[in-house]
Design a protein around this motif. Structure first.
Motif, PDB file in Angstrom:
ATOM      1  N   TYR A   6      83.162  20.038  32.417  1.00 56.57           N
ATOM      2  CA  TYR A   6      83.653  20.748  31.280  1.00 56.57           C
ATOM      3  C   TYR A   6      83.230  20.555  29.897  1.00 56.57           C
ATOM      4  CZ  TYR A   6      86.569  22.209  35.402  1.00 56.57           C
ATOM      5  OH  TYR A   6      87.080  22.389  36.717  1.00 56.57           O
ATOM      6  N   PHE A   7      82.950  21.435  29.052  1.00 58.83           N
ATOM      7  CA  PHE A   7      82.454  20.754  27.731  1.00 58.83           C
ATOM      8  C   PHE A   7      82.912  21.834  26.585  1.00 58.83           C
ATOM      9  CE2 PHE A   7      79.297  23.647  29.148  1.00 58.83           C
ATOM     10  CZ  PHE A   7      78.489  23.997  27.779  1.00 58.83           C
ATOM     11  N   LEU A   8      82.916  21.262  25.544  1.00 60.31           N
ATOM     12  CA  LEU A   8      82.815  22.126  24.210  1.00 60.31           C
ATOM     13  C   LEU A   8      81.694  21.496  23.401  1.00 60.31           C
ATOM     14  CD1 LEU A   8      83.844  20.252  21.639  1.00 60.31           C
ATOM     15  CD2 LEU A   8      86.466  20.727  22.813  1.00 60.31           C
ATOM     16  N   ALA A   9      81.000  22.339  22.739  1.00 65.16           N
ATOM     17  CA  ALA A   9      79.999  22.049  22.036  1.00 65.16           C
ATOM     18  C   ALA A   9      80.094  22.773  20.670  1.00 65.16           C
ATOM     19  CB  ALA A   9      78.599  22.903  22.527  1.00 65.16           C
ATOM     20  N   ALA A  10      79.512  21.863  19.765  1.00 61.85           N
ATOM     21  CA  ALA A  10      79.480  22.324  18.250  1.00 61.85           C
ATOM     22  C   ALA A  10      78.179  21.699  17.737  1.00 61.85           C
ATOM     23  CB  ALA A  10      80.864  21.910  17.641  1.00 61.85           C
ATOM     24  N   SER A  11      78.235  21.953  16.405  1.00 62.42           N
ATOM     25  CA  SER A  11      77.173  21.068  15.713  1.00 62.42           C
ATOM     26  C   SER A  11      77.786  19.590  15.550  1.00 62.42           C
ATOM     27  CB  SER A  11      76.908  21.502  14.165  1.00 62.42           C
ATOM     28  OG  SER A  11      78.209  20.877  13.464  1.00 62.42           O
ATOM     29  N   ASP A  12      76.507  18.700  15.891  1.00 60.59           N
ATOM     30  CA  ASP A  12      76.794  17.270  15.719  1.00 60.59           C
ATOM     31  C   ASP A  12      77.406  17.015  14.602  1.00 60.59           C
ATOM     32  OD1 ASP A  12      75.790  14.649  16.897  1.00 60.59           O
ATOM     33  OD2 ASP A  12      75.141  14.450  14.797  1.00 60.59           O
ATOM     34  N   ARG A  13      77.197  17.495  13.440  1.00 60.20           N
ATOM     35  CA  ARG A  13      77.887  17.122  12.103  1.00 60.20           C
ATOM     36  C   ARG A  13      79.347  17.143  12.298  1.00 60.20           C
ATOM     37  NH1 ARG A  13      76.217  19.224   6.082  1.00 60.20           N
ATOM     38  NH2 ARG A  13      78.319  18.055   5.101  1.00 60.20           N
ATOM     39  N   PHE A  14      79.836  18.441  12.983  1.00 60.77           N
ATOM     40  CA  PHE A  14      81.129  18.954  13.149  1.00 60.77           C
ATOM     41  C   PHE A  14      81.817  17.625  13.958  1.00 60.77           C
ATOM     42  CE2 PHE A  14      84.482  20.995  15.414  1.00 60.77           C
ATOM     43  CZ  PHE A  14      85.489  21.431  14.421  1.00 60.77           C
ATOM     44  N   LEU A  15      81.059  17.414  15.111  1.00 66.19           N
ATOM     45  CA  LEU A  15      81.727  16.580  16.020  1.00 66.19           C
ATOM     46  C   LEU A  15      81.703  15.103  15.753  1.00 66.19           C
ATOM     47  CD1 LEU A  15      80.989  18.169  19.589  1.00 66.19           C
ATOM     48  CD2 LEU A  15      83.304  18.124  18.490  1.00 66.19           C
ATOM     49  N   ALA A  33      96.654   3.419  26.702  1.00 59.58           N
ATOM     50  CA  ALA A  33      97.976   2.719  26.774  1.00 59.58           C
ATOM     51  C   ALA A  33      98.596   3.500  27.842  1.00 59.58           C
ATOM     52  CB  ALA A  33      98.917   3.812  25.572  1.00 59.58           C
ATOM     53  N   HIS A  34      98.119   4.551  28.886  1.00 58.26           N
ATOM     54  CA  HIS A  34      98.592   4.850  29.865  1.00 58.26           C
ATOM     55  C   HIS A  34      97.837   4.369  31.200  1.00 58.26           C
ATOM     56  CE1 HIS A  34     101.033   7.499  27.122  1.00 58.26           C
ATOM     57  NE2 HIS A  34     101.786   7.420  28.055  1.00 58.26           N
ATOM     58  N   SER A  35      97.036   3.369  31.074  1.00 57.57           N
ATOM     59  CA  SER A  35      95.947   2.944  31.800  1.00 57.57           C
ATOM     60  C   SER A  35      95.395   3.990  32.844  1.00 57.57           C
ATOM     61  CB  SER A  35      96.624   2.050  33.130  1.00 57.57           C
ATOM     62  OG  SER A  35      97.428   0.918  32.318  1.00 57.57           O
ATOM     63  N   LYS A  36      94.908   5.089  31.940  1.00 55.71           N
ATOM     64  CA  LYS A  36      93.830   6.339  32.626  1.00 55.71           C
ATOM     65  C   LYS A  36      92.399   5.803  32.364  1.00 55.71           C
ATOM     66  CE  LYS A  36      93.567  11.238  32.672  1.00 55.71           C
ATOM     67  NZ  LYS A  36      93.625  12.427  32.174  1.00 55.71           N
ATOM     68  N   ALA A  37      91.706   6.024  33.131  1.00 53.77           N
ATOM     69  CA  ALA A  37      90.427   5.752  33.084  1.00 53.77           C
ATOM     70  C   ALA A  37      89.913   7.050  31.926  1.00 53.77           C
ATOM     71  CB  ALA A  37      89.679   5.996  34.410  1.00 53.77           C
ATOM     72  N   ILE A  38      88.885   6.674  31.230  1.00 55.84           N
ATOM     73  CA  ILE A  38      88.323   7.595  30.255  1.00 55.84           C
ATOM     74  C   ILE A  38      87.358   8.811  31.072  1.00 55.84           C
ATOM     75  CG2 ILE A  38      86.722   7.701  28.290  1.00 55.84           C
ATOM     76  CD1 ILE A  38      89.462   6.439  27.724  1.00 55.84           C
ATOM     77  N   ASP A  39      87.612   9.766  30.927  1.00 53.26           N
ATOM     78  CA  ASP A  39      86.936  10.860  31.500  1.00 53.26           C
ATOM     79  C   ASP A  39      86.470  11.903  31.003  1.00 53.26           C
ATOM     80  OD1 ASP A  39      88.972  12.259  30.822  1.00 53.26           O
ATOM     81  OD2 ASP A  39      89.807  12.780  32.763  1.00 53.26           O
ATOM     82  N   PHE A  40      85.932  11.167  29.689  1.00 56.62           N
ATOM     83  CA  PHE A  40      85.276  12.397  28.496  1.00 56.62           C
ATOM     84  C   PHE A  40      84.195  11.508  27.749  1.00 56.62           C
ATOM     85  CE2 PHE A  40      89.167  10.595  26.453  1.00 56.62           C
ATOM     86  CZ  PHE A  40      88.757  10.330  24.982  1.00 56.62           C
ATOM     87  N   TRP A  41      83.389  11.889  27.339  1.00 55.47           N
ATOM     88  CA  TRP A  41      82.233  11.386  26.664  1.00 55.47           C
ATOM     89  C   TRP A  41      81.519  12.381  25.354  1.00 55.47           C
ATOM     90  CZ3 TRP A  41      82.569  12.363  31.733  1.00 55.47           C
ATOM     91  CH2 TRP A  41      83.002  11.457  32.612  1.00 55.47           C
ATOM     92  N   LEU A  42      81.317  11.609  24.426  1.00 56.96           N
ATOM     93  CA  LEU A  42      80.639  12.556  23.305  1.00 56.96           C
ATOM     94  C   LEU A  42      79.183  12.270  23.418  1.00 56.96           C
ATOM     95  CD1 LEU A  42      80.772  14.065  20.633  1.00 56.96           C
ATOM     96  CD2 LEU A  42      80.835  11.742  19.451  1.00 56.96           C
ATOM     97  N   VAL A  68      81.273  17.380  23.749  1.00 59.21           N
ATOM     98  CA  VAL A  68      82.299  16.599  24.412  1.00 59.21           C
ATOM     99  C   VAL A  68      82.362  17.043  25.743  1.00 59.21           C
ATOM    100  CG1 VAL A  68      84.594  15.625  24.697  1.00 59.21           C
ATOM    101  CG2 VAL A  68      83.712  16.231  22.271  1.00 59.21           C
ATOM    102  N   VAL A  69      82.124  16.232  26.888  1.00 61.92           N
ATOM    103  CA  VAL A  69      81.901  16.601  28.191  1.00 61.92           C
ATOM    104  C   VAL A  69      83.195  15.540  29.078  1.00 61.92           C
ATOM    105  CG1 VAL A  69      80.535  16.325  30.303  1.00 61.92           C
ATOM    106  CG2 VAL A  69      79.299  16.805  27.951  1.00 61.92           C
ATOM    107  N   SER A  70      83.812  16.481  29.978  1.00 60.23           N
ATOM    108  CA  SER A  70      84.688  15.967  30.567  1.00 60.23           C
ATOM    109  C   SER A  70      84.760  16.452  32.003  1.00 60.23           C
ATOM    110  CB  SER A  70      86.097  16.107  29.987  1.00 60.23           C
ATOM    111  OG  SER A  70      87.145  15.421  30.578  1.00 60.23           O
ATOM    112  N   THR A  71      85.384  15.561  32.910  1.00 60.35           N
ATOM    113  CA  THR A  71      85.744  16.356  34.262  1.00 60.35           C
ATOM    114  C   THR A  71      87.144  16.742  34.304  1.00 60.35           C
ATOM    115  OG1 THR A  71      86.672  13.948  34.891  1.00 60.35           O
ATOM    116  CG2 THR A  71      84.224  14.602  35.485  1.00 60.35           C
ATOM    117  N   ASP A  72      87.724  16.964  33.217  1.00 58.30           N
ATOM    118  CA  ASP A  72      89.179  17.530  33.042  1.00 58.30           C
ATOM    119  C   ASP A  72      89.051  18.603  32.130  1.00 58.30           C
ATOM    120  OD1 ASP A  72      91.752  17.850  32.483  1.00 58.30           O
ATOM    121  OD2 ASP A  72      92.390  15.894  32.149  1.00 58.30           O
ATOM    122  N   GLY A  73      89.220  19.819  32.900  1.00 59.22           N
ATOM    123  CA  GLY A  73      89.080  21.072  32.100  1.00 59.22           C
ATOM    124  C   GLY A  73      90.433  21.214  31.357  1.00 59.22           C
ATOM    125  N   GLN A  74      91.296  20.659  31.763  1.00 55.47           N
ATOM    126  CA  GLN A  74      92.511  20.906  30.666  1.00 55.47           C
ATOM    127  C   GLN A  74      92.514  20.074  29.271  1.00 55.47           C
ATOM    128  OE1 GLN A  74      93.826  23.505  32.221  1.00 55.47           O
ATOM    129  NE2 GLN A  74      95.799  22.623  31.463  1.00 55.47           N
TER     130      GLN A  74
END
Length: 109
Positions: A6-15, A33-42, A68-74
């Motif tokens: 899942y992703f959201l896209a915008a101008s590079d300047r905005f993100l 803090a919650h020992s959760k693996a990072i599942d999103f990337w810019l 911003v791309v993630s495997t978590d749609g929420q």
């Protein structure tokens, strides 16, 4: 095996701006803090936006684009509500059209 991204896209300047960076840093701290693996990337100038199925989105998004791309749609939906002026989408990868979901598009658009 393909994964839904899942992703959201915008101008590079905005993100790269203060508000977006602050939200992403806050979320990173929360995950750690919650020992959760990072599942999103810019991803700056994401290659997946070059595929034909995203032609309309690519033309509506100011260039140069970032996502911003993630495997978590929420998470992406949560992020959209905090940033507002973004475009949403999803895709399956790896696939013939998108072999690497985090690849950077190196050719000029």
């Amino acid at each position: 095996m393909a994964q839904t991204y899942y992703f959201l896209a915008a101008s590079d300047r905005f993100l790269q701006g203060h508000q977006a960076q602050e939200v992403l840093e806050e979320r990173t701290r929360h995950y750690l803090a919650h020992s959760k693996a990072i599942d999103f990337w810019l991803v700056r100038t994401p290659a997946f936006l070059a595929v034909p199925e995203f032609a309309d989105l690519r033309h509506r998004c100011p260039a140069p684009a970032a996502a911003v791309v993630s495997t978590d749609g929420q998470f992406i939906l949560w992020l959209k509500h905090r940033l507002q002026y973004v475009l949403l989408g999803q895709f399956e990868a790896p696939s013939a059209a998108i072999p690497d979901p985090l690849a950077v598009h190196t050719a000029a658009r």
